[in-house]
Structures are given as C-alpha cells and as structure tokens.
Design an enzyme around this catalytic site. Structure first.
Site, PDB file in Angstrom:
ATOM      1  N   LYS A  32       0.828  -1.211   0.000  1.00 47.44           N
ATOM      2  CA  LYS A  32       0.000   0.000   0.000  1.00 47.44           C
ATOM      3  C   LYS A  32       0.866   1.267   0.000  1.00 47.44           C
ATOM      4  O   LYS A  32       0.639   2.185  -0.784  1.00 47.44           O
ATOM      5  CB  LYS A  32      -0.947   0.004   1.213  1.00 47.44           C
ATOM      6  CG  LYS A  32      -1.900  -1.188   1.262  1.00 47.44           C
ATOM      7  CD  LYS A  32      -2.873  -1.101   2.431  1.00 47.44           C
ATOM      8  CE  LYS A  32      -2.239  -1.187   3.804  1.00 47.44           C
ATOM      9  NZ  LYS A  32      -1.601  -2.495   4.122  1.00 47.44           N
TER      10      LYS A  32
ATOM     11  N   ARG B 197     -10.461   0.011   7.633  1.00 44.42           N
ATOM     12  CA  ARG B 197     -10.045  -1.341   7.972  1.00 44.42           C
ATOM     13  C   ARG B 197     -11.166  -2.161   8.580  1.00 44.42           C
ATOM     14  O   ARG B 197     -10.949  -3.326   8.912  1.00 44.42           O
ATOM     15  CB  ARG B 197      -8.923  -1.278   9.011  1.00 44.42           C
ATOM     16  CG  ARG B 197      -7.537  -1.142   8.433  1.00 44.42           C
ATOM     17  CD  ARG B 197      -6.593  -0.969   9.611  1.00 44.42           C
ATOM     18  NE  ARG B 197      -5.407  -1.749   9.463  1.00 44.42           N
ATOM     19  CZ  ARG B 197      -4.276  -1.292   8.926  1.00 44.42           C
ATOM     20  NH1 ARG B 197      -4.191  -0.070   8.479  1.00 44.42           N
ATOM     21  NH2 ARG B 197      -3.220  -2.068   8.844  1.00 44.42           N
TER      22      ARG B 197
ATOM     23  N   ARG C 221      11.652  -6.413   5.948  1.00 45.09           N
ATOM     24  CA  ARG C 221      11.631  -4.991   6.307  1.00 45.09           C
ATOM     25  C   ARG C 221      11.984  -4.797   7.776  1.00 45.09           C
ATOM     26  O   ARG C 221      12.636  -3.823   8.138  1.00 45.09           O
ATOM     27  CB  ARG C 221      10.253  -4.383   6.019  1.00 45.09           C
ATOM     28  CG  ARG C 221      10.249  -2.879   6.228  1.00 45.09           C
ATOM     29  CD  ARG C 221       8.936  -2.237   5.941  1.00 45.09           C
ATOM     30  NE  ARG C 221       7.914  -2.696   6.868  1.00 45.09           N
ATOM     31  CZ  ARG C 221       6.620  -2.450   6.726  1.00 45.09           C
ATOM     32  NH1 ARG C 221       6.196  -1.747   5.695  1.00 45.09           N
ATOM     33  NH2 ARG C 221       5.759  -2.892   7.607  1.00 45.09           N
TER      34      ARG C 221
ATOM     35  N   ARG D 123      10.169  -0.721  13.038  1.00 40.68           N
ATOM     36  CA  ARG D 123       8.747  -0.748  13.388  1.00 40.68           C
ATOM     37  C   ARG D 123       8.495  -1.827  14.431  1.00 40.68           C
ATOM     38  O   ARG D 123       8.919  -2.964  14.268  1.00 40.68           O
ATOM     39  CB  ARG D 123       7.882  -1.005  12.129  1.00 40.68           C
ATOM     40  CG  ARG D 123       7.536   0.280  11.410  1.00 40.68           C
ATOM     41  CD  ARG D 123       6.723   0.048  10.166  1.00 40.68           C
ATOM     42  NE  ARG D 123       5.445  -0.610  10.400  1.00 40.68           N
ATOM     43  CZ  ARG D 123       4.437  -0.589   9.523  1.00 40.68           C
ATOM     44  NH1 ARG D 123       4.563   0.068   8.377  1.00 40.68           N
ATOM     45  NH2 ARG D 123       3.311  -1.216   9.789  1.00 40.68           N
TER      46      ARG D 123
ATOM     47  N   ARG E 163      -1.254  -9.426  13.079  1.00 40.67           N
ATOM     48  CA  ARG E 163      -1.742  -8.470  12.073  1.00 40.67           C
ATOM     49  C   ARG E 163      -2.485  -9.207  10.958  1.00 40.67           C
ATOM     50  O   ARG E 163      -3.507  -8.736  10.477  1.00 40.67           O
ATOM     51  CB  ARG E 163      -0.574  -7.677  11.478  1.00 40.67           C
ATOM     52  CG  ARG E 163       0.000  -6.643  12.440  1.00 40.67           C
ATOM     53  CD  ARG E 163       1.420  -6.277  12.089  1.00 40.67           C
ATOM     54  NE  ARG E 163       1.537  -5.439  10.909  1.00 40.67           N
ATOM     55  CZ  ARG E 163       2.697  -5.200  10.284  1.00 40.67           C
ATOM     56  NH1 ARG E 163       3.815  -5.748  10.736  1.00 40.67           N
ATOM     57  NH2 ARG E 163       2.728  -4.424   9.233  1.00 40.67           N
TER      58      ARG E 163
HETATM   59  P1  AP5 Z   1       4.641  -1.594   2.027  1.00 39.37           P
HETATM   60  O1  AP5 Z   1       4.470  -0.771   0.803  1.00 39.37           O
HETATM   61  O2  AP5 Z   1       5.171  -0.959   3.243  1.00 39.37           O
HETATM   62  O3  AP5 Z   1       3.266  -2.358   2.361  1.00 39.37           O
HETATM   63  P2  AP5 Z   1       2.041  -1.869   3.207  1.00 39.37           P
HETATM   64  O4  AP5 Z   1       0.846  -2.547   2.626  1.00 39.37           O
HETATM   65  O5  AP5 Z   1       2.029  -0.382   3.296  1.00 39.37           O
HETATM   66  O6  AP5 Z   1       2.402  -2.557   4.587  1.00 39.37           O
HETATM   67  P3  AP5 Z   1       2.298  -2.022   6.081  1.00 39.37           P
HETATM   68  O7  AP5 Z   1       3.178  -2.865   6.906  1.00 39.37           O
HETATM   69  O8  AP5 Z   1       2.472  -0.552   6.153  1.00 39.37           O
HETATM   70  O9  AP5 Z   1       0.795  -2.393   6.352  1.00 39.37           O
HETATM   71  P4  AP5 Z   1      -0.065  -2.336   7.609  1.00 39.37           P
HETATM   72  O10 AP5 Z   1      -1.416  -2.318   7.034  1.00 39.37           O
HETATM   73  O11 AP5 Z   1       0.234  -3.420   8.564  1.00 39.37           O
HETATM   74  O12 AP5 Z   1       0.423  -1.022   8.370  1.00 39.37           O
HETATM   75  P5  AP5 Z   1      -0.258   0.351   8.727  1.00 39.37           P
HETATM   76  O13 AP5 Z   1       0.834   1.319   8.878  1.00 39.37           O
HETATM   77  O14 AP5 Z   1      -1.368   0.670   7.822  1.00 39.37           O
HETATM   78  O15 AP5 Z   1       5.526  -2.863   1.613  1.00 39.37           O
HETATM   79  C1  AP5 Z   1       5.954  -3.794   2.594  1.00 39.37           C
HETATM   80  C2  AP5 Z   1       7.389  -4.258   2.286  1.00 39.37           C
HETATM   81  O16 AP5 Z   1       7.386  -4.969   1.053  1.00 39.37           O
HETATM   82  C3  AP5 Z   1       8.365  -3.082   2.088  1.00 39.37           C
HETATM   83  O17 AP5 Z   1       9.607  -3.428   2.606  1.00 39.37           O
HETATM   84  C4  AP5 Z   1       8.419  -2.923   0.553  1.00 39.37           C
HETATM   85  O18 AP5 Z   1       9.634  -2.397   0.135  1.00 39.37           O
HETATM   86  C5  AP5 Z   1       8.219  -4.353   0.076  1.00 39.37           C
HETATM   87  N1  AP5 Z   1       7.530  -4.444  -1.225  1.00 39.37           N
HETATM   88  C6  AP5 Z   1       6.532  -3.643  -1.692  1.00 39.37           C
HETATM   89  N2  AP5 Z   1       6.124  -4.047  -2.922  1.00 39.37           N
HETATM   90  C7  AP5 Z   1       6.878  -5.141  -3.232  1.00 39.37           C
HETATM   91  C8  AP5 Z   1       6.933  -6.013  -4.373  1.00 39.37           C
HETATM   92  N3  AP5 Z   1       6.123  -5.833  -5.432  1.00 39.37           N
HETATM   93  N4  AP5 Z   1       7.815  -7.034  -4.347  1.00 39.37           N
HETATM   94  C9  AP5 Z   1       8.640  -7.224  -3.267  1.00 39.37           C
HETATM   95  N5  AP5 Z   1       8.645  -6.425  -2.165  1.00 39.37           N
HETATM   96  C10 AP5 Z   1       7.771  -5.393  -2.140  1.00 39.37           C
HETATM   97  O19 AP5 Z   1      -0.894   0.037  10.164  1.00 39.37           O
HETATM   98  C11 AP5 Z   1      -0.088  -0.256  11.283  1.00 39.37           C
HETATM   99  C12 AP5 Z   1      -0.938  -0.377  12.529  1.00 39.37           C
HETATM  100  O20 AP5 Z   1      -1.541   0.879  12.832  1.00 39.37           O
HETATM  101  C13 AP5 Z   1      -2.122  -1.363  12.470  1.00 39.37           C
HETATM  102  O21 AP5 Z   1      -1.733  -2.688  12.745  1.00 39.37           O
HETATM  103  C14 AP5 Z   1      -3.034  -0.790  13.556  1.00 39.37           C
HETATM  104  O22 AP5 Z   1      -2.574  -1.123  14.836  1.00 39.37           O
HETATM  105  C15 AP5 Z   1      -2.859   0.713  13.368  1.00 39.37           C
HETATM  106  N6  AP5 Z   1      -3.826   1.256  12.403  1.00 39.37           N
HETATM  107  C16 AP5 Z   1      -3.528   1.862  11.199  1.00 39.37           C
HETATM  108  N7  AP5 Z   1      -4.637   2.205  10.535  1.00 39.37           N
HETATM  109  C17 AP5 Z   1      -5.678   1.822  11.318  1.00 39.37           C
HETATM  110  C18 AP5 Z   1      -7.095   1.857  11.158  1.00 39.37           C
HETATM  111  N8  AP5 Z   1      -7.651   2.377  10.049  1.00 39.37           N
HETATM  112  N9  AP5 Z   1      -7.865   1.351  12.154  1.00 39.37           N
HETATM  113  C19 AP5 Z   1      -7.329   0.834  13.275  1.00 39.37           C
HETATM  114  N10 AP5 Z   1      -5.997   0.735  13.484  1.00 39.37           N
HETATM  115  C20 AP5 Z   1      -5.172   1.231  12.514  1.00 39.37           C
HETATM  116 MG    MG Z   2       2.070   1.014   4.916  1.00 40.40          MG
END
Ligand code: AP5
Ligand code: MG
Length: 193
Positions: A17, A92, A131, A137, A148
């Site tokens: 994402k 979410r 990562r 993180r 997760r």
């Molecule tokens: P990346 O682009 O970082 O993927 P991502 O989908 O953004 O992954 P996140 O870890 O950020 O997702 P998340 O949903 O757990 O975290 P969030 O911050 O939203 O890519 C991941 C890795 O893969 C990177 O190293 C990248 O380089 C690599 N990569 C990318 N594309 C690739 C490819 N094609 N091939 C190979 N490698 C690749 O949420 C974190 C926490 O915050 C949640 O758990 C929750 O506690 C809280 N939170 C956030 N939003 C909410 C909400 N709306 N409601 C409640 N709690 C929330």
């Molecule tokens: Mg992200």
C-alpha cells in the site's frame, strides 16, 4: 472543474500500500493519508495519542473505530485542496468504511476506486520480516506479523465484499515487480470515466 481522483489503497499488511501510494502521488499529484504513518508520528513525538497507539500497534491490534475515525476526519480537513486523496490503511473495518462514505459525502467527495492489492500470505510474511531487519517498526516481528494477518483476515478482509457491492473494487495482483504492479493500477484507473 476536473473530477477528483480519490483512491482507497487496500490490502493486507505488507501488500504494498505504502509503496504503490508513492507511485500514485508522483503520477497523479494526490495527497496521501496513511493512518499508520499518522500514528507512528504520534508515537515518535511521545504524545498521549502516541502512547495509546503504541499499545495497540505493537500487539498488531486495531485502534478503536471511534478514535481512528476522528483522526481521519482531522487529517482530511488539514490537507490542502488537491486533485484527490489516497486513503492508505483506512478503512479497515465496516464501521470505518461507512464513516468514510459519510465523511466524504459531507465534503462533496466520493471514492473513485478501491485498489485491492492481492498477495499470498507467505510472501507477506517474507516481506515484513525482511523490512523488520531495518525498519525499527515495533510490529515487524514474527509474533506481531501473525496477529496483524489474523486481524486482517477477520476484520478487514470483509471490506472486499463491501466494495465489490459498491462497484468500486479493482483486484490487482500485488506480486511481481513494483513497476509491473503499478502498470496494472494505472490501467484500472484509466478505465474510470
Ligand atoms: P509496504 O508498501 O510498506 O506495504 P504496506 O501494505 O504499506 O504494509 P504495512 O506494513 O504498512 O501495512 P499495515 O497495514 O500493517 O500497516 P499500517 O501502517 O497501515 O511494503 C511492505 C514491504 O514490502 C516493504 O519493505 C516494501 O519495500 C516491500 N515491497 C513492496 N512491494 C513489493 C513487491 N512488489 N515485491 C517485493 N517487495 C515489495 O498500520 C499499522 C498499525 O496501525 C495497524 O496494525 C493498527 O494497529 C494501526 N492502524 C492503522 N490504521 C488503522 C485503522 N484504520 N484502524 C485501526 N488501526 C489502525
Ligand atoms: Mg504502509
């Protein structure tokens, strides 16, 4: 006035994402709201909200809907007028999706498309562990990654059906090269009227 392009970028932890949001920002000049990034900034700043957020994030649990919906509304009102907005990591849950719809309608906005990045679970775990070696993180460790993914499957994945019903969901294979995936995203956006 040109129509706004408001994109929900949807998918499991590690589905890309954040990575594809960077491409979307560059190509379409969109503003980016990542609820995860907002929360990590609060943690870094040591705020009260950051302390609450950290207790959920480090366990891989979602923050309560009411709290995150307020944060989203505040963030949305702070961004400058743009060509459109990317919602990354929000909604979410079904209540969050309903709140987003209402919040946008109140601002004369609507979702243009939901980009669903679909990636196999082994690949997600692999990416997040990799990562985790550098990200600092608190949730990029195997135990929290597993939580997760469980939370995603039970609470977030049902949104796919929700957005299919709304005729907004575009399934994108989220495996392969970052550029190849982005090419598919651009094709899906080009099909919008
Ligand atoms: P990346 O682009 O970082 O993927 P991502 O989908 O953004 O992954 P996140 O870890 O950020 O997702 P998340 O949903 O757990 O975290 P969030 O911050 O939203 O890519 C991941 C890795 O893969 C990177 O190293 C990248 O380089 C690599 N990569 C990318 N594309 C690739 C490819 N094609 N091939 C190979 N490698 C690749 O949420 C974190 C926490 O915050 C949640 O758990 C929750 O506690 C809280 N939170 C956030 N939003 C909410 C909400 N709306 N409601 C409640 N709690 C929330
Ligand atoms: Mg992200």
């Amino acid at each position: 006035m040109e129509k706004m392009l408001n994109v929900v970028i949807f998918g499991a932890p590690g589905s890309g994402k954040g990575t594809q949001s960077e491409n979307l920002i560059e190509k379409y000049g969109l503003a980016h709201i990542s609820t995860g990034e907002v929360l990590r900034a609060e943690i870094k700043a040591g705020s009260e909200l950051g302390k609450v957020a950290d207790s959920f994030i480090s366990k891989g649990q979602l923050l309560p809907d009411e709290l995150i919906i307020d944060i989203l509304a505040d963030t949305l009102d702070k961004i400058e007028k743009t060509k459109g907005v990317i919602f990354d990591g929000f909604p979410r849950t079904i209540p969050q999706a309903e709140a987003l719809k209402k919040m946008l309608a109140e601002r004369n906005m609507e979702i243009s498309i939901v980009i669903g990045l679909e990636v196999a679970e082994e690949e997600l775990i692999d990416r997040l562990l990799k990562r985790g070696q550098a990200s600092g993180r608190s949730d990029d460790n195997i135990d929290t990654i597993k939580s997760r993914l469980e939370v995603y499957n039970s609470q977030t994945n049902p949104l796919k059906e929700f957005y299919i019903k709304e005729k907004l969901y575009a399934a994108i294979k989220g495996e392969g090269t970052i550029d190849g995936i982005f090419a598919d995203i651009k094709k899906a956006i080009a099909l919008l009227d």
